[in-house]
Design an enzyme around this catalytic site. Structure first.
Site, PDB file in Angstrom:
ATOM      1  N   LYS A  28       0.835  -1.205   0.000  1.00  0.00           N
ATOM      2  CA  LYS A  28       0.000   0.000   0.000  1.00  0.00           C
ATOM      3  C   LYS A  28       0.868   1.254   0.000  1.00  0.00           C
ATOM      4  O   LYS A  28       1.911   1.305   0.677  1.00  0.00           O
ATOM      5  CB  LYS A  28      -0.907  -0.041   1.230  1.00  0.00           C
ATOM      6  CG  LYS A  28      -1.939   1.070   1.329  1.00  0.00           C
ATOM      7  CD  LYS A  28      -2.823   0.845   2.540  1.00  0.00           C
ATOM      8  CE  LYS A  28      -3.829   1.965   2.741  1.00  0.00           C
ATOM      9  NZ  LYS A  28      -4.699   1.728   3.917  1.00  0.00           N
TER      10      LYS A  28
ATOM     11  N   SER B 288     -10.266   0.427   7.115  1.00  0.00           N
ATOM     12  CA  SER B 288      -9.638   0.548   5.797  1.00  0.00           C
ATOM     13  C   SER B 288      -9.200  -0.752   5.147  1.00  0.00           C
ATOM     14  O   SER B 288      -8.821  -0.759   3.977  1.00  0.00           O
ATOM     15  CB  SER B 288      -8.433   1.495   5.881  1.00  0.00           C
ATOM     16  OG  SER B 288      -8.869   2.815   6.095  1.00  0.00           O
TER      17      SER B 288
ATOM     18  N   SER C 117      -9.208   2.778   3.160  1.00  0.00           N
ATOM     19  CA  SER C 117      -8.182   3.381   2.320  1.00  0.00           C
ATOM     20  C   SER C 117      -7.302   2.356   1.592  1.00  0.00           C
ATOM     21  O   SER C 117      -6.428   2.740   0.825  1.00  0.00           O
ATOM     22  CB  SER C 117      -7.302   4.286   3.188  1.00  0.00           C
ATOM     23  OG  SER C 117      -6.630   3.535   4.196  1.00  0.00           O
TER      24      SER C 117
END
Length: 477
Positions: free
Chosen positions: A80, A179, A155
């Protein structure tokens, strides 16, 4: 005919060890998937083919040399873009950091590499990970592969898209308010938010609020468990750490353990007063309840009254505190997205006393909530209140405060368990009539990922989901 991306991560690792496929072949296939599909889905911010192929060549040399091999050697994955990667640009989803290249890896990045995985690049994330959807000024939105007119969640939206679309078999994400679980639910995946301190946030990750942690997104329970095994463990100096598993035990092993008969509490009370579920979400929750009961588990509702409005107010203040330390030069604050500016402004406006009162309120609440729900082995709850949202639903009007209010209404259940630090998973048990996944959240006692993994594996066996693929899965790459 089975293609390489049809294989799970563990199947890919086994094929590498058996000499049936080489790491370079796996990496090239995964890169071709990204090239063919990512322009329409927005999974990646940065792709690193040269680094990935070099790592694949090194993995093949290890296979030829023989001896003990890492458990996930040669398996493609992705990191990520909120996590630092030495020598690879890390944007944090912000145009302010479009050219930033760290000199240090986050601990979780090193752990995944040590387990043998090969990163293909950095997955899409919203600016500094604040929203529960993924969109930014660098590459635009991460789109749900099941319906690209809808947002993939956040996210860890890019990570979820990469896995759901068959670009990689599993990917690393992080979860500070839902997330991992939200994009797992939207994209038909299994995601684990580990217990606080299970996965180190070293060397830079802040443990001041205690909300965020790294965790896996995968298509199967076993793949996610294997990735958690690779991630788990403290680093000297960590502010919090979870007790290790007993010697010889693994999270992957928990997937093969009988779940037993569990007492499951349906937790339908949200910190957001008046949170309402769309009919499709209610149907998914009722469906999960019936499935659990059919497997012999007892499901009862958790008594209401455990949450009070001050919990939400304290969380909002603590969430905004994360914006106070953003390393943004004063002259570039105007480049931040409206939501980021809104939350940063709220955090900077808090007094020291208000900040400490909010942090203290969450800690005291956590003690009460965990004690009150301890009679249950597992909690059952929605992940989101609504089906996946259309592109632009949260932020089309450019109003950061309104954006935040929409997110609160949409993600009204997940952040509670970042506050308490309990482990939680999203299990893909339900699809709507028009083909959209809806996940169900299961929450464990503190440090008890093992029960969650055993139960999720039982649910997966009873109602398999890994064979379900979004459009484009079988596209030539």
């Amino acid at each position: 005919m089975t293609q390489l991306h049809d294989l799970t991560a563990l199947e890919q690792a086994a094929a590498v060890r058996a000499g049936e496929v080489g790491p370079t072949e796996l990496v090239r296939h995964a890169l071709s998937r990204i090239e063919a599909l990512d322009a329409g889905l927005g999974a990646f911010v940065t792709v690193t083919p040269e680094r990935a192929l070099a790592a694949a060549a090194a993995a093949e040399a290890r296979v030829r040399a023989g001896g003990d091999l890492p458990p996930l050697l040669g398996v493609p994955t992705a990191i990520k873009d909120l996590n630092n990667t030495a020598g690879v640009r890390t944007t944090f989803g912000s145009t302010v950091f479009a050219d930033f290249v760290p000199t240090t890896d986050d601990a979780v990045v090193g752990k995944l590499a040590a387990a043998g995985t090969i990163s293909l690049g950095k997955t899409n994330t919203p600016e500094f990970g604040f929203p529960c959807y993924t969109d930014n000024g660098l590459v635009g939105p991460a789109r749900c592969p099941w319906d690209p007119t809808r947002l993939a969640g956040g996210s860890s939206g890019g990570a979820a898209v990469a896995v759901a679309a068959g670009m990689v078999p599993f990917a690393q994400g992080s979860d500070g308010g839902g997330s991992i679980r939200i994009p797992a639910s939207i994209n038909g995946l299994f995601g684990i938010k580990p217990t606080r301190g299970r996965v180190s946030n070293a060397p830079f990750g802040s443990d001041v609020t205690g909300l965020g942690t790294n965790g896996p997104l995968a298509r199967t329970v076993r793949d996610a468990a294997a990735m958690l095994d690779a991630m788990a463990g403290p680093v000297t100096g960590d502010a919090a750490w979870a007790p290790p598993l007993p010697p010889g035990e693994t999270f992957l092993g928990a997937a093969d353990r009988p779940a037993g008969r569990l007492r499951v509490g349906r937790a339908l009370e949200s910190p957001l007063p008046g949170a309402e579920l769309q009919p499709e979400v209610t149907a998914a929750l009722d469906d999960a309840t019936r499935l659990l009961e059919s497997l012999g588990h007892e499901v009862v509702d958790v008594p209401a009254g455990l949450l009070t409005p001050d919990v939400l107010a304290a969380f909002e203040r603590v969430w905004s505190l994360s914006g106070t330390l953003l390393p943004v030069p004063p002259g570039r604050v105007g480049e931040l997205r409206p939501l980021t500016r809104e939350l940063r402004g709220r955090g900077l406006a808090l007094s020291a006393r208000a900040a400490m009162e909010a942090l203290t309120a969450l800690r005291l609440f956590s003690r009460r909530y965990v004690a009150a729900t301890d009679p249950f082995d597992v909690l059952l709850s929605p992940v989101t209140t609504m089906t996946p949202r259309p592109l632009g639903w949260f932020d089309a009007d450019g109003d950061g405060a309104a954006d935040f209010e929409r997110q609160k209404a949409y993600a009204a259940f997940t952040a509670l368990y970042n506050v308490t630090g309990q482990p939680a998973v999203s299990v893909p048990l339900h699809w709507t009539d028009d083909g959209l996944p809806i996940g169900t959240m299961l929450v464990g006692r503190p440090a008890d990922e093992v029960t969650l993994i055993a139960l999720a594996a039982q649910l997966e066996e009873a109602r398999p989901w890994a064979h379900r693929h979004p459009p484009g899965w079988h596209a030539d790459a």
